[in-house]
Design a protein around this motif. Structure first.
Motif, PDB file in Angstrom:
ATOM      1  N   ILE A   1       0.864  -1.178   0.000  1.00 17.25           N
ATOM      2  CA  ILE A   1       0.000   0.000   0.000  1.00 17.25           C
ATOM      3  C   ILE A   1       0.900   1.227   0.000  1.00 17.25           C
ATOM      4  O   ILE A   1       1.861   1.298   0.762  1.00 17.25           O
ATOM      5  CB  ILE A   1      -0.896  -0.001   1.235  1.00 17.25           C
ATOM      6  CG1 ILE A   1      -1.733  -1.279   1.258  1.00 17.25           C
ATOM      7  CG2 ILE A   1      -1.792   1.230   1.257  1.00 17.25           C
ATOM      8  CD1 ILE A   1      -2.273  -1.626   2.601  1.00 17.25           C
ATOM      9  N   CYS A   2       0.577   2.163  -0.862  1.00 18.87           N
ATOM     10  CA  CYS A   2       1.372   3.388  -0.933  1.00 18.87           C
ATOM     11  C   CYS A   2       1.123   4.219   0.325  1.00 18.87           C
ATOM     12  O   CYS A   2      -0.022   4.488   0.674  1.00 18.87           O
ATOM     13  CB  CYS A   2       0.992   4.180  -2.183  1.00 18.87           C
ATOM     14  SG  CYS A   2       1.849   5.755  -2.291  1.00 18.87           S
ATOM     15  N   PRO A   3       2.199   4.651   1.008  1.00 22.60           N
ATOM     16  CA  PRO A   3       2.032   5.397   2.260  1.00 22.60           C
ATOM     17  C   PRO A   3       2.037   6.905   2.055  1.00 22.60           C
ATOM     18  O   PRO A   3       2.144   7.647   3.023  1.00 22.60           O
ATOM     19  CB  PRO A   3       3.284   4.985   3.037  1.00 22.60           C
ATOM     20  CG  PRO A   3       4.340   4.856   1.980  1.00 22.60           C
ATOM     21  CD  PRO A   3       3.625   4.371   0.730  1.00 22.60           C
ATOM     22  N   LEU A   4       1.934   7.382   0.825  1.00 26.34           N
ATOM     23  CA  LEU A   4       2.223   8.799   0.588  1.00 26.34           C
ATOM     24  C   LEU A   4       1.009   9.701   0.645  1.00 26.34           C
ATOM     25  O   LEU A   4       1.134  10.884   0.943  1.00 26.34           O
ATOM     26  CB  LEU A   4       2.951   8.962  -0.751  1.00 26.34           C
ATOM     27  CG  LEU A   4       4.302   8.244  -0.825  1.00 26.34           C
ATOM     28  CD1 LEU A   4       4.948   8.462  -2.180  1.00 26.34           C
ATOM     29  CD2 LEU A   4       5.241   8.686   0.287  1.00 26.34           C
ATOM     30  N   CYS A   5      -0.167   9.195   0.318  1.00 27.12           N
ATOM     31  CA  CYS A   5      -1.326  10.079   0.458  1.00 27.12           C
ATOM     32  C   CYS A   5      -2.538   9.272   0.866  1.00 27.12           C
ATOM     33  O   CYS A   5      -2.487   8.049   0.975  1.00 27.12           O
ATOM     34  CB  CYS A   5      -1.552  10.928  -0.797  1.00 27.12           C
ATOM     35  SG  CYS A   5      -2.736  10.264  -1.972  1.00 27.12           S
TER      36      CYS A   5
ATOM     37  N   LEU B   1     -16.951  20.956  -2.641  1.00 28.43           N
ATOM     38  CA  LEU B   1     -16.752  22.315  -2.155  1.00 28.43           C
ATOM     39  C   LEU B   1     -15.369  22.397  -1.505  1.00 28.43           C
ATOM     40  O   LEU B   1     -15.101  21.705  -0.524  1.00 28.43           O
ATOM     41  CB  LEU B   1     -17.814  22.506  -1.076  1.00 28.43           C
ATOM     42  CG  LEU B   1     -18.333  23.851  -0.659  1.00 28.43           C
ATOM     43  CD1 LEU B   1     -18.987  24.552  -1.821  1.00 28.43           C
ATOM     44  CD2 LEU B   1     -19.366  23.650   0.456  1.00 28.43           C
ATOM     45  N   GLY B   2     -14.472  23.194  -2.082  1.00 29.16           N
ATOM     46  CA  GLY B   2     -13.180  23.389  -1.410  1.00 29.16           C
ATOM     47  C   GLY B   2     -12.310  22.151  -1.379  1.00 29.16           C
ATOM     48  O   GLY B   2     -11.572  21.936  -0.419  1.00 29.16           O
ATOM     49  N   ALA B   3     -12.394  21.333  -2.414  1.00 34.96           N
ATOM     50  CA  ALA B   3     -11.519  20.165  -2.513  1.00 34.96           C
ATOM     51  C   ALA B   3     -11.163  19.993  -3.978  1.00 34.96           C
ATOM     52  O   ALA B   3     -11.933  20.373  -4.852  1.00 34.96           O
ATOM     53  CB  ALA B   3     -12.219  18.913  -2.006  1.00 34.96           C
TER      54      ALA B   3
ATOM     55  N   GLY C   1      -7.889  13.071  -2.909  1.00 33.57           N
ATOM     56  CA  GLY C   1      -8.910  12.916  -1.872  1.00 33.57           C
ATOM     57  C   GLY C   1      -8.374  13.122  -0.473  1.00 33.57           C
ATOM     58  O   GLY C   1      -7.220  12.838  -0.187  1.00 33.57           O
ATOM     59  N   SER C   2      -9.242  13.596   0.402  1.00 38.17           N
ATOM     60  CA  SER C   2      -8.815  13.863   1.768  1.00 38.17           C
ATOM     61  C   SER C   2     -10.010  13.764   2.709  1.00 38.17           C
ATOM     62  O   SER C   2     -11.108  14.208   2.370  1.00 38.17           O
ATOM     63  CB  SER C   2      -8.212  15.259   1.844  1.00 38.17           C
ATOM     64  OG  SER C   2      -7.758  15.511   3.139  1.00 38.17           O
ATOM     65  N   MET C   3      -9.770  13.180   3.863  1.00 35.88           N
ATOM     66  CA  MET C   3     -10.840  12.775   4.770  1.00 35.88           C
ATOM     67  C   MET C   3     -11.860  11.962   3.966  1.00 35.88           C
ATOM     68  O   MET C   3     -13.045  11.959   4.239  1.00 35.88           O
ATOM     69  CB  MET C   3     -11.511  13.974   5.457  1.00 35.88           C
ATOM     70  CG  MET C   3     -10.583  14.780   6.337  1.00 35.88           C
ATOM     71  SD  MET C   3      -9.665  13.794   7.550  1.00 35.88           S
ATOM     72  CE  MET C   3     -10.881  13.648   8.861  1.00 35.88           C
TER      73      MET C   3
ATOM     74  N   PRO D   1      -6.044   5.276  10.186  1.00 33.94           N
ATOM     75  CA  PRO D   1      -7.230   6.134  10.051  1.00 33.94           C
ATOM     76  C   PRO D   1      -8.011   5.935   8.750  1.00 33.94           C
ATOM     77  O   PRO D   1      -9.237   6.086   8.741  1.00 33.94           O
ATOM     78  CB  PRO D   1      -6.652   7.558  10.089  1.00 33.94           C
ATOM     79  CG  PRO D   1      -5.226   7.420   9.687  1.00 33.94           C
ATOM     80  CD  PRO D   1      -4.782   6.048  10.084  1.00 33.94           C
ATOM     81  N   PHE D   2      -7.301   5.592   7.644  1.00 34.50           N
ATOM     82  CA  PHE D   2      -7.956   5.723   6.333  1.00 34.50           C
ATOM     83  C   PHE D   2      -9.065   4.712   6.053  1.00 34.50           C
ATOM     84  O   PHE D   2     -10.040   5.073   5.382  1.00 34.50           O
ATOM     85  CB  PHE D   2      -6.899   5.809   5.228  1.00 34.50           C
ATOM     86  CG  PHE D   2      -5.947   6.949   5.500  1.00 34.50           C
ATOM     87  CD1 PHE D   2      -6.427   8.254   5.550  1.00 34.50           C
ATOM     88  CD2 PHE D   2      -4.617   6.731   5.800  1.00 34.50           C
ATOM     89  CE1 PHE D   2      -5.586   9.316   5.870  1.00 34.50           C
ATOM     90  CE2 PHE D   2      -3.766   7.784   6.122  1.00 34.50           C
ATOM     91  CZ  PHE D   2      -4.255   9.082   6.155  1.00 34.50           C
ATOM     92  N   PRO D   3      -8.993   3.488   6.558  1.00 27.78           N
ATOM     93  CA  PRO D   3     -10.162   2.613   6.382  1.00 27.78           C
ATOM     94  C   PRO D   3     -11.413   3.174   7.080  1.00 27.78           C
ATOM     95  O   PRO D   3     -12.529   2.779   6.759  1.00 27.78           O
ATOM     96  CB  PRO D   3      -9.714   1.299   7.027  1.00 27.78           C
ATOM     97  CG  PRO D   3      -8.218   1.314   6.904  1.00 27.78           C
ATOM     98  CD  PRO D   3      -7.842   2.766   7.122  1.00 27.78           C
ATOM     99  N   GLN D   4     -11.208   4.113   7.984  1.00 26.76           N
ATOM    100  CA  GLN D   4     -12.356   4.769   8.631  1.00 26.76           C
ATOM    101  C   GLN D   4     -12.936   5.875   7.752  1.00 26.76           C
ATOM    102  O   GLN D   4     -13.933   6.508   8.122  1.00 26.76           O
ATOM    103  CB  GLN D   4     -11.932   5.355   9.985  1.00 26.76           C
ATOM    104  CG  GLN D   4     -11.293   4.314  10.900  1.00 26.76           C
ATOM    105  CD  GLN D   4     -10.901   4.872  12.261  1.00 26.76           C
ATOM    106  OE1 GLN D   4     -11.649   5.628  12.870  1.00 26.76           O
ATOM    107  NE2 GLN D   4      -9.736   4.482  12.754  1.00 26.76           N
ATOM    108  N   LEU D   5     -12.288   6.112   6.603  1.00 25.62           N
ATOM    109  CA  LEU D   5     -12.694   7.211   5.720  1.00 25.62           C
ATOM    110  C   LEU D   5     -12.841   6.731   4.284  1.00 25.62           C
ATOM    111  O   LEU D   5     -12.852   7.535   3.358  1.00 25.62           O
ATOM    112  CB  LEU D   5     -11.611   8.307   5.768  1.00 25.62           C
ATOM    113  CG  LEU D   5     -11.290   8.897   7.141  1.00 25.62           C
ATOM    114  CD1 LEU D   5      -9.974   9.674   7.113  1.00 25.62           C
ATOM    115  CD2 LEU D   5     -12.414   9.811   7.616  1.00 25.62           C
TER     116      LEU D   5
END
Ligand code: MGD
Ligand code: MGD
Ligand code: SF4
Ligand code: MO
Length: 738
Positions: A17-21, A177-179, A186-188, A458-462
């Protein structure tokens, strides 16, 4: 795992898995003769299905970067000297413990940065260090980023990490909006190949709408794009909610029965009719009303907001209004709407009794100088400099930085840089000697990501889809190089007063034993029997997977190199809630009260010129500018200026201009101008994370094209008061030809 010996010339294939983003793409990495020979997307990965961006391929450059630190450094007489690990720990022990003894535990501060969210060793062992330090002076990049999101999730649903995300593959209408997920990936919201999924949405007759002061790469893909005045999202969203109420479209959908009366909210938004807010937003009233009506009347629709809506004066209000709009148009927790992922491990919203919990508290203590309230156990990172450079009882005298570069990433980096120079002691766990770590007395290098195991906490939670994926290290760590979790255990032991060499196995066993104490006795016994033979993060991960909602084990996840697919997002109300009353709080008093600030700002005129940021797909915050594959190509640190503004200001494409904050004209940046019709007139855009021209760093490639530091201009005192998040966008500026 591969031996690094060059004699080994057979090609091996590894899945990682890429750890960069935050997209967390599954990669396929070929290794031969101890070297990475090829990196591509892993086509069979259950979650990312072969997607990769240019940064993923740059993992090879990162692994091989000659500037990446491979040995601890100790500063003696102002110069860094290579040292052994035991020498480094001895130096930390002597100097950190001296500060603690003289000035107390709060005199040591800790800061963690963005890459720590991607490293399981840091995620799981940093809390151990914080507990050992016992300090209130805890800071992180979260207050430069998503803290408003945590505040709203905490207040509404009872946990900071209960974040709903768009159900992209099943929605028919998405408003962004704002992304700019086409550039940021992607983020959050962990969503590899946003572009492909957005195109599929359009192919099935759906619609993508983007609201952004720049016609971004995502806006270019959209069916509709609207400019908005920077920082005005709160008014747009209030106008939309007003329309939902006024047109009688409000419905709670899955939240029916979980919310209170809507009267208070209806009254609160009454002053914000689209006609009233239109000018402040820079959007016509009809458009505002239509967007609200479309959202409410499309059966599968969703609104998504991100950093542009967080890093502004009304970050918490805007984030709250996004959730309210999704909820009150019946789209929260609904297929094709805004849904809550269910992670296989580590998610607090799958732990304890379903549907009820302790909720969250904000402001349990405040910062010393500005009295900024604590959120999620931390203080705003923009308070760090003043906590160091303002003398007095309780001042910060020592600092530990973990994977962070706030001298470039946080507003007013210049003040912070000076403050770091005044510390009695500083230690950094990092991979580079950069603008921040050059101030350290000791730098402990982290290993290459390819020498580390990987599981996203955190990311599997998002995530857009539920999954569990694990990667083993590809290469062995060089002899003597500890894993990051081992370095953190050593730091924790030192912070607790330990003297002399410590065995990391013993420290880790103690940590595991302490974790088991949190379980009921029978469960603890079973967990010890099941996971006890493992080590480090693997052991804690196995424990978390077994206790998680899918009752998996590490062996099961490890046995699936393409990952375990855990299916599409499922409705989770009310099970997900962790509020004390088991309901959703639509009107948290802190947010209701903050509306007064918005009311007061409703008629603020637009400045002549406003500055916003941007992200480029070949960059990542401040730290990937030393990697050849990413650094090549056109100059990225340019100021985008609309041709009409350029004409008015006498600027040409490629010319240099002086950019300064309107309220502090003395500090100016010399920036290259790039004309761009994609900008909203009156708005200019400069990326952050640049400015690699400071003395004493070891970033040779980055220094060739250093760019300028946007954050040198920004005001560290400007925060969203509820979340403590910095205002990094929507700043009034002056621009003149140089
Ligand atoms: N003006 C403006 N400023 C911004 C933003 C913006 O939009 N506009 N965005 C903000 C956001 S969203 C964020 S998240 C922050 C990021 O801010 P930070 O988290 O402070 O900084 P990064 O630039 O991500 O730097 C990461 C640091 O981690 C180190 N590092 C990299 N990999 C590893 C590793 O594996 N282990 C260890 N130990 N260290 C490692 C790097 O060398 C670098 O020092 O920036 C914020 N700053
Ligand atoms: N390539 C690349 N990818 C990254 C990063 C990176 O630096 N480079 N950083 C990573 C990190 S740490 C994060 S947090 C994420 C962030 O991911 P995103 O949230 O997608 O961030 P951006 O790409 O900066 O997009 C923010 C958008 O908001 C717009 N904007 C600015 N001000 C306003 C405003 O007031 N209102 C509205 N509506 N829009 C506004 C900007 O023009 C921009 O297009 O990206 C991550 N991914
Ligand atoms: S999108 Fe993010 S996770 Fe995927 S390859 Fe690029 S940097 Fe890595
Ligand atoms: Mo971020």
């Amino acid at each position: 795992m591969t031996e690094t010996s060059p004699a080994n010339t057979t090609t091996t294939t590894h899945h990682r898995i890429c750890p960069l983003c935050e997209a967390c793409c599954g990669l396929e990495i070929k290794v031969s003769g101890g070297h990475v020979t090829r990196i591509s997307g892993h086509a069979d990965d259950v979650f990312s299905q072969g997607y990769i961006c240019p940064k993923g391929a740059a993992l090879k450059d990162l692994h091989e970067d000659p500037d990446r630190l491979r040995q601890p450094l100790i500063k003696r007489n102002g110069q860094f000297e290579p040292a052994s690990w035991e020498e480094a720990y001895a130096e930390i022990e002597q100097r950190l413990q001296a500060v603690q003894a003289r000035h107390g535990r709060h005199s040591v501060a800790a800061v963690a940065g963005n890459p720590s969210a991607h490293k399981i060793g840091l995620m799981l062992y940093y809390p151990r260090l914080l507990k050992a330090l016992g300090t209130r002076n805890i800071f992180s990049a979260a207050t430069l980023d998503q803290m408003p999101r945590h505040v709203v999730s905490g207040l509404m649903y009872g946990h900071w990490m209960s974040v709903p995300v768009p159900d992209l593959t099943r929605t028919d209408w998405l408003l962004v909006l704002g992304a700019n997920p086409v550039a940021s990936n992607g983020s959050m919201w962990t969503v590899p190949d946003f572009r492909g999924k957005a195109k599929a949405l359009q192919a099935r007759g759906g619609k993508l709408i983007v609201i952004d002061p720049r016609r971004s790469e995502t806006a270019a893909l959209a069916d509709e794009h609207h400019f908005i005045r920077p920082g005005a999202d709160v008014f747009l969203l209030l106008g939309m909610l007003h329309t939902v109420f006024k047109s009688g479209l409000a419905r709670a959908g899955a939240a029916e029965g979980l919310i209170g009366s809507l009267d208070e909210l209806r009254q609160a938004v009454a002053p914000f009719a689209p006609e009233v807010v239109a000018e402040r937003c820079g959007l016509p009233a009809e458009t505002i009303a239509r967007l609200a009506t479309e959202l409410a009347s499309t059966p599968r629709a969703v609104l998504y907001g991100r950093i542009g809506t967080c890093t502004q004066d009304f970050g918490s209000l805007s984030t709250w209004l996004i959730d309210l709009l999704n909820l009150l148009t019946g789209h929260l927790d609904q297929v094709g709407g805004s849904m809550f992922p269910k992670a296989a491990a580590f998610a607090a919203n799958t732990a304890g009794p379903a549907g009820q919990g302790r909720g969250v508290k904000l402001g349990r203590f405040s910062s010393r100088v500005s009295a900024a309230p604590e959120v999620m156990g931390e203080l705003p990172i923009s308070c760090l400099a003043e906590e160091i450079d303002t003398p007095g009882e309780g001042a910060v005298r020592a600092l530990i930085t973990i994977a962070t570069n706030p001298v470039l990433s946080a507003p007013n980096g210049e003040r912070l840089s000076k403050a770091l120079g005044q510390l009695d002691f500083m230690v950094s766990l990092d991979i580079y000697l950069n603008e921040t770590t050059r101030h350290a007395d000791v730098i402990l290098p982290a290993p290459s990501p390819l020498e580390d195991l990987h599981y996203d906490v955190p990311f599997p939670q998002l995530s857009w889809r539920n999954h569990a994926r694990y990667s083993a290290p590809i290469f062995q760590r060089p002899a003597g190089q500890p894993a990051e979790w081992q370095s953190l255990l050593r730091l924790a032991a030192i912070a607790q007063g330990a003297q002399g060499s410590q065995d990391s196995q013993t420290l880790d066993d103690q940590y595991f034993a302490d974790e088991l104490k949190r379980l009921p006795a029978e469960l603890a016994d079973a967990a010890r029997a099941a996971s006890g033979h493992l080590l480090g993060p693997d052991r804690l991960l196995d424990l978390a997977l077994r206790g998680g909602p899918y009752k998996l084990s590490l062996d099961q996840v490890r046995a699936a190199p393409a990952g375990l697919d855990l299916g599409e997002l499922q409705p989770r109300l009310p099970e997900l809630l962790r509020t004390p009353d088991g309901r959703i709080d639509l009107t948290p008093p802190a947010l209701m009260q903050d509306l007064q600030r918005a009311t007061a700002a409703l008629h603020e005129p637009a400045p002549a010129l406003t500055l916003i940021g941007r992200r480029d797909v070949r960059s990542n915050n401040s730290w990937m500018h030393n990697l050849p594959i990413l650094a090549k190509g056109p100059e990225r640190c340019t100021l985008l200026v609309h041709p009409s503004d350029a004409q008015r200001l006498g600027l040409q494409d490629g010319s240099q201009a002086r950019l300064s904050r309107s309220d502090r004209p003395a500090t100016a940046l010399l920036v290259p101008v790039q004309l761009s019709a994609a900008m909203m007139p009156g708005v200019v855009s400069l990326p952050h994370g640049w400015g690699h021209d400071q003395a004493g760093t070891r970033l040779n490639l980055a220094a060739e094209r250093p760019g300028v530091n946007l954050n040198a201009l920004l005001d560290e005192q400007r925060r969203d008061p509820l979340s403590g998040n910095s205002v990094l966008s929507g700043v009034a500026v002056n621009l003149v030809a140089a």
